[in-house]
Design a protein around this motif. Structure first.
Motif, short mmCIF file in Angstrom:
data_model
loop_
_atom_site.label_atom_id
_atom_site.label_comp_id
_atom_site.label_asym_id
_atom_site.label_seq_id
_atom_site.Cartn_x
_atom_site.Cartn_y
_atom_site.Cartn_z
N ALA A 34 0.75 -1.25 0.08
CA ALA A 34 -0.08 -0.11 0.16
C ALA A 34 0.89 1.05 0.05
CB ALA A 34 -0.95 -0.04 1.11
N LYS A 35 1.98 1.19 0.78
CA LYS A 35 2.98 2.45 0.85
C LYS A 35 3.50 2.92 -0.42
CE LYS A 35 6.98 4.00 3.24
NZ LYS A 35 7.91 3.80 4.30
N VAL A 38 1.06 4.15 -3.10
CA VAL A 38 0.90 5.60 -2.90
C VAL A 38 2.08 6.44 -3.27
CG1 VAL A 38 0.43 7.37 -1.02
CG2 VAL A 38 -0.80 5.48 -0.87
N THR A 39 3.11 5.89 -3.01
CA THR A 39 4.56 6.61 -3.56
C THR A 39 4.46 6.48 -4.83
OG1 THR A 39 5.57 5.77 -1.48
CG2 THR A 39 6.88 6.78 -3.12
N SER A 41 2.07 6.42 -7.03
CA SER A 41 0.92 7.26 -7.28
C SER A 41 1.51 8.60 -7.60
CB SER A 41 -0.15 7.13 -6.84
OG SER A 41 -0.88 5.79 -6.81
N PHE A 42 2.00 9.12 -6.40
CA PHE A 42 2.31 10.51 -6.40
C PHE A 42 3.50 11.04 -7.57
CE2 PHE A 42 0.40 10.68 -1.88
CZ PHE A 42 -0.54 11.97 -2.21
#
Length: 221
Positions: A34-35, A38-39, A41-42
């Motif tokens: 999950a981390k 998110v990384t 995606s940004f």
């Protein structure tokens, strides 16, 4: 279907972790994934926003119209059964332009809109038309000049040369596009050859009976 596959993989992983007593590792892997998501995606958002802004500037400057004029004859050749001036042509051109710049996420909405417009021309709503198959093939194996998404991923993971894949990507996508077009042409012709012949008569399916003429002598009493 895809959601069911992912759900099945999660359940199988959970069961194996529970049986082998590795729930701690399973939980850690879930949170690490999950981390990482998110990384990444940004990291992608910044590049996609930049290129979408460039495309908006190009649209306002008239560059996209010039690209559309260049690609117009190509689209007419690839989609001969789509009427000239149909709204689907505009969405197809936008989809191809976004794919040329490697903006797969930006090309997807235009591809969906093009499919919706092509569906309006489809006489059999349960079967894809040749134009829809052509669009899917080109969208999947589109030639890419600037692989912006892959450059963003490589940059996000600390690549020493994020843009070093431009040449190889161009060569690979060019070969893939030619292969997709060749396969599309082949199956188009194969489909035309397999079409059943039309019946002799549209109403009854039986050829009309020949008219008979009685001699004049038989009519005299």
């Amino acid at each position: 279907m895809i959601n069911g596959i992912w759900l099945g993989m999660i359940i199988i992983g959970f069961l194996f972790a529970a049986v082998n007593g590795r729930m701690d590792e399973f939980t850690a892997a879930v949170f690490d994934g999950a981390k990482s998501g998110v990384t990444v995606s940004f990291g992608l958002i910044s590049v996609l926003v930049f290129w979408l802004g460039i495309m908006k500037i190009a649209e306002d400057a008239g560059l996209l119209k010039k690209i559309a004029k260049v690609l117009g004859p190509v689209v007419a050749f690839l989609f001969p059964d789509v009427p000239k001036g149909h709204p689907a042509i505009g969405y197809i051109l936008s989809n191809m332009s976004a794919n040329l710049l490697g903006l797969g996420n930006a090309a997807t909405p235009m591809g969906i809109k093009a499919m919706q417009e092509l569906q309006k021309l489809n006489p059999d709503k349960e079967t894809a038309t040749p134009a829809m198959c052509t669009l899917l093939a080109l969208n999947t194996a589109s030639i890419t000049l600037i692989p912006a998404t892959m450059i963003a991923i490589r940059l996000n993971y600390g690549s020493a040369d994020p843009a070093g894949i431009v040449g190889t990507t161009l060569a690979a996508t060019a070969v893939a596009t030619l292969a997709a077009i060749a396969a599309d042409r082949f199956f188009r012709r194969l489909t035309l050859l397999r079409k059943p012949p039309k019946p002799p008569s549209a109403k009854s399916g039986v050829p009309p009976l020949a008219k008979t003429t009685l001699p004049n002598s038989s009519l005299k009493g």
